[in-house]
Enzyme design. Structure first.
Site, PDB file in Angstrom:
ATOM      1  CG  ASP A 135      -2.368  -0.360   0.837  1.00 39.27           C
ATOM      2  OD1 ASP A 135      -2.576  -0.809  -0.301  1.00 39.27           O
ATOM      3  OD2 ASP A 135      -3.278  -0.192   1.677  1.00 39.27           O
ATOM      4  CG  ASP A 459      -8.000  -7.032  13.610  1.00 35.95           C
ATOM      5  OD1 ASP A 459      -8.793  -6.157  14.006  1.00 35.95           O
ATOM      6  OD2 ASP A 459      -6.838  -7.133  14.055  1.00 35.95           O
TER       7      ASP A 459
END
Length: 750
Positions: A135, A459
């Site tokens: 990223d 998550d």
């Protein structure tokens, strides 16, 4: 001899915990007794007792959540040898994802070691593919991976030939060679020396490029796409670094580099967005039915990790019950006695195994094997029957790519895996569309499927979405540990990580992802809901702990009390609670193989973290809730362990100019001052009215206890460099401490 079918792939065994349950109940009873005492005497005391009652009610609530979690601890044991007795062709394919976002905070050499360890696992290479999401869109990261792919052609065969157990090169070569049968041969010694030289050359190439800020390439040929790119404004880049064209089982798995498209004013959703892009890109390329994701610093420490996970996922009952297998986070070269309280050994041993006994472990964001079809939104009720109506409902949210929808159909129907002689290069062009930043508009990505958006704790949010659909999860704790990572080794990095966790969890609590809603309207078990609440309320704890910490200081200044006096029988409740709790937690650390010093460091850091990092997490989430700002995903500094430096400074608390250290310094200054006031009898002494009986030993003890907890800050007042608290922070904290004490004095004087 038992047949292969009868051999279990894993076993789930309850742990005996009668003594633990008894102590849990005793502590809960003492908390209730203290609350009862508060209620019975509330009318005879002022607002300080009401505030103490509210804080102690919160502590009792939190302990009830802990009691729920620890009640049914279990342990899972896997048998990969039983799985290996099956034919190799029966083993499913696995796509492995590695995510990195910043080449400075996450040095490429760390990512390279993680990738190399994944490529070398004990599993048929033609059934594996490794995808790296960058990223940061860094040519340095890409260059490092290109060079690593060359080294991997030597490293992977070496590991498998000599059955090397630690397959991250930096870790393997940092230890002395172990004397085994294969080690004793001249051939092995020669090969090992050759591998070490090759790895040092690889490390030097990357190190020179990093230290000298030298462009690793001239941006021509294969590197041309990196020319004149902005980190947050660039097209999709997907490169096949290595393709296992002939598909030999002992060869090198596929290796693919991806940097998804980013544009200004287009939300990219941080790690969750990267994971969803990886899911779609891998679906068009290899479409394995199982996916493993790891952070860039979590290297494989057990080469049989995939086999251990498959033991759970391939069990006959797991197909309709277990969504993912979570390996606990473990850390290498952890500092002695865990000075920053972030190695999580006891947390996983007691809280973790307790959660395992309910609906299964919470998704931890790394070291987790997922079923692809469940990431696509499939529920347990429909796992055996994908009819046209269900398929249409699911596919409507997948996006406009016909090729991706076709791959999703195959995944949902179980028709996935590597095709013979697959040509990845021919599929690259089709992946650009689904890795684009506009592909997800009008789809269900990030809301009903994939990694869920809306929180920096993507998550936990994703795991809850899966479990509220009715799925369970399973832990896997092989010996040696499956993955090892690097825990933050300084105060700023530790606080940054804790702040991000608290922020993301609070974002979930105050959103439609709140587990209470999922428990009533979906299939999240009630006890699992309480488990999520224990995590999600981390960011609320600083409110009550700060208030409780302020009470003792206020009472000393005002010469009043909020704890029972020495002559009151109720004092035995508070003393018994304090002693029992500390003996109880100390026993947990000792049984987990930790030292007394490690116990104290964790108790101390629990107070520091709550009243500093989690406080800023609370403020960050509050500002977002009020619409005043947006939360930012802060990447934690990753670094390989080093033995350089003075041993006396190892584990010593470090500071920087961040305002996150202001609350801790303020608390220290306040309680140092109140201790001096208590010893020198400098308090304001009001007329006795039944509510003021003078501060007692309890209040002084609380202040002394907090000074001990914030001892690293006391040393920081006199430290230098990174070990000293910056003067600007001290000035701000001293001003706040003075204002607090002045305010307390004014209130006491009426």
């Amino acid at each position: 001899m038992a047949s292969l079918i009868s051999l279990p792939l894993y076993e789930k065994t309850p742990l005996k915990n009668t003594v633990q349950r008894t102590l849990d109940i005793i502590i809960f009873f003492l908390l209730l007794s203290l609350l009862t005492y508060r209620l019975l005497h509330l009318k005879n005391h002022g607002p300080t007792w009401l505030l103490a009652f509210l804080c102690e009610s919160w502590f009792t609530f939190v302990w009830s959540l802990v009691l729920n979690i620890k009640w049914n601890r279990v342990i899972f044991k896997t048998y990969p040898d039983h799985l290996l007795q099956r034919e190799t062709d029966e083993l499913p394919s696995v796509d492995m994802f590695v995510t990195t976002a910043d080449p400075v905070l996450e040095p490429p050499i760390i990512t390279v070691n993680t990738v190399l360890s994944l490529l070398a696992v004990d599993y048929p290479a033609h059934k594996l593919a490794c995808y790296v999401s960058d990223d940061g869109c860094s040519p340095l990261t890409y260059y490092s991976l290109v060079e690593a792919s060359k080294f991997a052609k030597l490293w992977v065969p070496f590991c498998k030939k000599y059955d090397i157990q630690v397959r991250a090169p930096f870790r393997y070569f940092s230890n002395d060679p172990v004397t085994t049968l294969s080690d004793s041969t001249k051939e092995f010694q020669h090969e090992r020396k050759r591998m070490k030289n090759e790895y040092e050359q690889l490390s030097n190439k990357i190190e020179v490029a990093v230290k000298n800020s030298v462009r690793p390439c001239d941006f021509t040929g294969d590197f041309a796409e990196f020319s004149n790119l902005e980190r947050k404004n660039h097209p999709t880049i997907i490169k096949v670094l290595w393709e296992n064209k002939e598909c030999p089982p002992d060869g090198l798995p596929h290796l693919v580099y991806m940097s998804r498209e980013k544009k200004h004013k287009h939300p990219h959703h941080y790690k969750a967005g990267a994971m969803n892009a990886l899911t779609r890109v891998s679906a068009l390329m290899t479409n394995a039915p199982y996916m493993l994701n790891v952070d860039c610093d979590m290297f494989v420490n057990n080469p049989k990790v995939v086999l251990h996970a498959m033991c759970v996922l391939l069990d006959s009952k797991s197909e309709s019950e277990i969504a993912y297998v979570q390996f606990p986070q473990r850390f290498y070269d952890g500092l002695k006695d865990d000075p920053y309280g972030n190695q999580l050994v006891v947390l996983f041993e007691y809280i973790g195994r307790g959660i395992d006994g309910i609906q299964g472990p919470i998704y931890g964001g790394t070291g987790c094997f997922h079923r692809r079809k469940i990431i696509y939104g499939l529920s347990p009720d429909n796992v055996d029957s994908i009819d046209g109506k269900l398929a249409e409902a699911l596919f409507s949210g997948f996006g406009n790519s016909k090729e991706f929808i076709k791959s999703a159909v195959d995944a949902l129907k179980g028709k996935t895996g590597h095709e013979p002689y697959i040509n990845l290069q021919t599929k690259v062009e089709a992946t650009y569309e689904i890795a684009g930043c506009g592909y997800e508009y009008g789809t269900s990505w990030g809301t009903k499927m994939g990694w869920i958006y809306g929180s920096t704790s993507e998550d936990v949010n994703t795991g809850q979405m899966i479990q509220k659909n009715g799925w369970k999860s399973a832990p896997c704790t092989p010996d040696p540990p499956a993955f090892l990572g690097c825990a933050p080794s300084g105060g700023p990095a530790t606080m940054t990580q804790q702040k991000r966790w608290a922020t993301g969890l609070l974002e979930m609590l105050f959103s439609k992802s709140c587990p209470i809603f999922a428990s009533f309207s979906a299939k999240l078990q009630w006890r699992q809901c309480l488990t999520y609440l224990w995590f999600l309320t981390w960011g609320l704890r600083p409110i009550f702990e700060l208030c409780y910490a302020a009470l003792s200081a206020y009472c000393i200044i005002a010469d009043s009390h909020f704890l029972p006096k020495v002559q009151e029988p109720a004092l035995y409740i508070a003393v018994s609670l304090f002693v029992t709790y500390n003996i109880y937690t100390l026993s947990e650390y000792l049984r987990a193989g930790q030292s007394v010093r490690a116990w104290w460091n964790n108790q101390r850091m629990a107070r520091v973290t709550t009243m500093t990092a989690w406080l800023f997490g609370f403020l960050s989430a509050l500002l977002k809730l009020l619409g005043l700002s947006e939360t930012v995903f802060e990447v934690t500094q990753k670094e390989q362990a080093s033995n350089d430096g003075d041993d006396n400074d190892v584990g010593r608390f470090t500071f920087n100019e961040s305002p996150i250290f202001v609350p801790g310094t303020t608390i220290l200054l306040v309680h140092l001052s109140t201790l001096v006031m208590s010893l020198l009898k400098l308090q304001h002494t009001p007329a006795y009215d039944g509510r003021h009986a003078g501060s007692g030993l309890g209040e002084a003890f609380c202040s002394g206890w907090l000074v001990l907890c914030f001892w690293p800050f006391l040393k920081g007042l006199f430290g230098k460099g990174k070990y000293g608290i910056p003067k600007a922070t001290i000035y701000k904290s001293a001003t706040l401490a003075f204002l607090f004490m002045y305010w307390c004095r004014r209130i006491a004087m009426g």
